[in-house]
Scaffold this active site. Structure first.
Site, short mmCIF file in Angstrom:
data_model
loop_
_atom_site.label_atom_id
_atom_site.label_comp_id
_atom_site.label_asym_id
_atom_site.label_seq_id
_atom_site.Cartn_x
_atom_site.Cartn_y
_atom_site.Cartn_z
N PRO A 65 0.83 -1.20 0.00
CA PRO A 65 0.00 0.00 0.00
C PRO A 65 0.86 1.25 0.00
CG PRO A 65 0.15 -0.88 2.21
CD PRO A 65 0.89 -1.85 1.32
N TYR A 83 0.37 3.74 2.05
CA TYR A 83 0.59 4.08 3.46
C TYR A 83 0.14 2.90 4.31
CZ TYR A 83 -4.33 5.40 2.85
OH TYR A 83 -5.67 5.40 2.52
N HIS A 134 -1.70 1.89 6.92
CA HIS A 134 -2.89 1.86 7.78
C HIS A 134 -3.97 1.21 6.92
CE1 HIS A 134 -5.56 3.32 11.05
NE2 HIS A 134 -6.46 3.24 10.08
N HIS A 142 -6.77 -0.03 4.66
CA HIS A 142 -7.87 0.66 3.99
C HIS A 142 -8.30 -0.16 2.77
CE1 HIS A 142 -4.09 2.10 2.27
NE2 HIS A 142 -4.73 2.32 1.13
N HIS A 182 -10.30 -0.06 -1.06
CA HIS A 182 -10.75 0.75 -2.20
C HIS A 182 -12.06 0.18 -2.73
CE1 HIS A 182 -6.95 3.05 -2.73
NE2 HIS A 182 -6.45 1.99 -2.13
#
Length: 327
Positions: free
Chosen positions: A244, A246, A248, A250, A252
């Protein structure tokens, strides 16, 4: 009277085109297909935005030529806008034709990410993950690159954009991705961000999380179609990135008609349903009491840019037989 040249005759056809209806829109809204008539005969017109001029003269005047700049949001160093590429006298009546993202001030890692570079396919084994990649993730998280995510989770920014939210240890929220223009439904792109901070990436998902991930998937789908009633659940696909951008966790959520560029390609995107299926098939090691199987126990293959630190500091040295050097 002089006869028109073939080129002039062809050019004269476009002004005669009379629209009947839109047939299609693709490439995230950058190309349209129109049905109409010319001299009472049916005609199809395909219109696609030309590529940006890249000579220094044009690039130097690019920002000064923009008009009707409208900020869509700002969070930490990230800002996004709509704008018109022509600053003529009637530009105020023209719909915006550009989506702009501004990173300011940017760092060296942003420059590397967005620079043109070669790609390499790598296989990250569980051993490479634990010995090299997880420490790399830890270092990146400690550099403060998640401030903009925490701003959203803690209610300091972008709260007006939050579409759905569940709070608590297994809470999450849904909001538009900053790369979506927020109007073209076939390029819809939303983002589901978890509140908990112990799941950095897909690698941290374990069998015990299956019920939670399934619940989150259904709630994200329900909230998306409720807000955008022209879209049905089977017109959406959910995926996560690995690696990813970043660290953390998440998810999509995009329209299935959104053309799959590099961010949705094999080597970058993992389908959420496939992740759930893989978790369901994993079995705990019988010799380890209390062991919880998870995505940290499988090998994952993906691509990296040659300028990325994971390539230069980990996988390139491993390829050359030197071992990863965590700088």
């Amino acid at each position: 009277m002089a006869l028109k040249s073939p080129a002039a005759a062809a050019e004269a056809l476009i002004p005669q085109f009379k629209l009947e209806r839109l047939l299609n829109q693709d490439q995230a809204g950058r190309r349209i297909v129109l049905l109409g008539t010319i001299a009472s005969k049916p005609a199809i017109l395909l219109a696609e935005r030309a590529a940006f001029a890249t000579d220094t003269a044009h690039l130097s005047s690019f920002t000064s030529s923009l008009a009707n700049i409208k900020n869509l949001g700002a969070n930490d160093i990230y800002n996004w806008f709509l704008a018109s590429s022509t600053s003529t006298s009637d530009s105020a009546s023209q719909p915006p034709d550009l989506k702009l993202n501004l990173i300011y001030p940017c760092g060296e890692q942003h420059i590397k990410k967005y620079s043109q570079q070669g790609l390499r396919m790598v296989t990250e084994t569980p051993e490479i993950y634990h010995n090299y990649v997880k420490p790399f993730m830890q270092r990146k998280r400690e550099e403060g690159r998640l401030n903009w995510v925490f701003n959203i989770i803690e209610g300091r920014t972008e709260q007006e954009d939050v579409i759905y939210r569940e709070r608590g240890e297994e809470g999450f929220l849904l909001l538009p991705d900053l790369n979506w223009d927020r109007k073209t439904m076939t390029s819809l792109h939303l983002l589901g961000i978890v509140e908990r901070r112990d799941i950095w990436s897909v690698r941290d998902l374990q069998k015990k999380h299956i019920t939670w991930v399934k619940h989150m998937r259904e709630k994200l789908l329900d909230a998306s179609v409720k807000l955008y009633p022209d879209i049905e659940k089977d017109q959406l696909k959910l995926y996560v990135h690995y690696q990813p951008t970043y660290y953390h966790f998440h998810i999509h959520i995009v329209h299935v008609a959104l053309e799959a560029g590099g961010t949705q390609a094999t080597g970058k995107a993992l389908g959420l349903e496939n992740i759930i299926g893989q978790l369901e098939m994993l079995q705990a090691k019988p010799t380890e009491a209390g062991y919880e199987a998870g995505m940290a126990d499988v090998s994952l293959t993906y691509h990296l840019g040659e300028a990325s630190e994971l390539w230069t500091d980990v996988f390139q040295p491993l390829k050359e037989g030197h071992g990863g050097e965590m700088k």
